[in-house]
Write an enzyme that holds these catalytic residues in place. Sequence first.
Site, PDB file in Angstrom:
ATOM      1  N   ILE A 146       0.843  -1.207   0.000  1.00  0.00           N
ATOM      2  CA  ILE A 146       0.000   0.000   0.000  1.00  0.00           C
ATOM      3  C   ILE A 146       0.878   1.256   0.000  1.00  0.00           C
ATOM      4  O   ILE A 146       0.600   2.217  -0.725  1.00  0.00           O
ATOM      5  CB  ILE A 146      -0.975   0.011   1.200  1.00  0.00           C
ATOM      6  CG1 ILE A 146      -1.746  -1.306   1.277  1.00  0.00           C
ATOM      7  CG2 ILE A 146      -1.935   1.191   1.106  1.00  0.00           C
ATOM      8  CD1 ILE A 146      -2.537  -1.667   0.038  1.00  0.00           C
ATOM      9  N   TYR A 147       1.921   1.240   0.819  1.00  0.00           N
ATOM     10  CA  TYR A 147       2.832   2.390   0.881  1.00  0.00           C
ATOM     11  C   TYR A 147       3.413   2.663  -0.515  1.00  0.00           C
ATOM     12  O   TYR A 147       3.373   3.798  -1.012  1.00  0.00           O
ATOM     13  CB  TYR A 147       3.951   2.088   1.884  1.00  0.00           C
ATOM     14  CG  TYR A 147       4.996   3.172   2.004  1.00  0.00           C
ATOM     15  CD1 TYR A 147       4.652   4.465   2.382  1.00  0.00           C
ATOM     16  CD2 TYR A 147       6.346   2.888   1.759  1.00  0.00           C
ATOM     17  CE1 TYR A 147       5.611   5.456   2.510  1.00  0.00           C
ATOM     18  CE2 TYR A 147       7.315   3.865   1.886  1.00  0.00           C
ATOM     19  CZ  TYR A 147       6.941   5.159   2.258  1.00  0.00           C
ATOM     20  OH  TYR A 147       7.901   6.130   2.375  1.00  0.00           O
ATOM     21  N   ALA A 148       3.919   1.611  -1.153  1.00  0.00           N
ATOM     22  CA  ALA A 148       4.521   1.773  -2.481  1.00  0.00           C
ATOM     23  C   ALA A 148       3.472   2.235  -3.504  1.00  0.00           C
ATOM     24  O   ALA A 148       3.758   3.064  -4.376  1.00  0.00           O
ATOM     25  CB  ALA A 148       5.160   0.466  -2.931  1.00  0.00           C
ATOM     26  N   THR A 178       0.747   4.032  -2.901  1.00  0.00           N
ATOM     27  CA  THR A 178       0.390   5.447  -2.713  1.00  0.00           C
ATOM     28  C   THR A 178       1.479   6.345  -3.281  1.00  0.00           C
ATOM     29  O   THR A 178       1.201   7.410  -3.833  1.00  0.00           O
ATOM     30  CB  THR A 178       0.171   5.810  -1.216  1.00  0.00           C
ATOM     31  OG1 THR A 178       1.371   5.554  -0.481  1.00  0.00           O
ATOM     32  CG2 THR A 178      -0.980   5.044  -0.620  1.00  0.00           C
TER      33      THR A 178
END
Lengths: 105, 234
Positions: free
Chosen positions: B143-145, B147
């Site tokens: 999810i971090y990547a 976003t």
Amino acid sequence: MSNLTVSRQDVLRVVFATIDEINETQPEEQKLSKLPETYLFGQQGRFDSLGLVNFIVLLEQSIADEFGAAITLADEKALSREKSPFLTVESLTDYILEQLEGLKQ
Amino acid sequence: MTDRQVMIITGTRKGIGRFLAEHYAQHGFDVVGCSRTPSDLQLPGYQHYCLEVADEAAVKQMFLDVSRNFGRVDVLLNNAGIASMNHFLLTPLATAQRLVNTNFLGTFLFCREAAKLMRRHRSGRIVNFTTVATPLDLEGEAIYAATKAAVESLTRVLARELAAFNVTVNAVGPTPVKTDLTRSVPQEKLDALIARQAIQRYGELRDILNVVDFFIRPASDFITAQVIYLGGVR
């Protein structure tokens, strides 16, 4: 903002001032008339899409400067309406008043 | 109103954002920073706002204040970001939404409001923050990547849409830097990540500052839509 009463005339004055500002950069034949019935966008409108973006952003800033109200004119409500609030000076003035009323609630 | 350049930095309570705020406030900028919780950073030329970067009303109010107090914004550094390391199968929706809100929607909102003021002066510099986790497709950072991939895409499109106003939009992608964001990541994960860099060391705050300095200097007015990753990651 919540205590400030803004009249239709006040809003129209800001819209006209923004038109003045835009007109400064336009050739004579493309200048906008400062009339409620002036078409802004659509088939009879004077702006292309980037011109309208410029106008709306400038208008948002003028409203913020004049009334101390941070409103977003191109919001979902505006974009999903069957009749665009950006069609004429009059419809845009109505929409701005509606947005300012909304801030009071 | 001010003759000094005005810089807005998000996420200035600690880490990279705080370092950048301290640096630029000491180097001739009026810096306006923000974070979710109050900051103890007190410096001449520095003002702080407490807000959620994805709270549209709060962000608009902050820009209204900036417009009234300074009349301009010259530079925006979209540094605020949160990470959450978790296997994709075990990632709660609420976590994903929190990351999207802060990392992507916060960046979008600040870009939009800053660009409106930059447009007025027909010049501006926006630097967004991405991560090497995106090009490296790091496991556990889905999810971090994602976003940050969205931030990169936003950067490239905005660069085109704002070029007419002489506003450049670029992004810097740091490697792991020893901050709170990486503190919760297991050491072996960090070691494995650094092993994939061409230059295998932790990033330093000065490495990020160097890229930001490059993007915002006057001579970089022909540099836009670029993403620079540190450490030789592509």
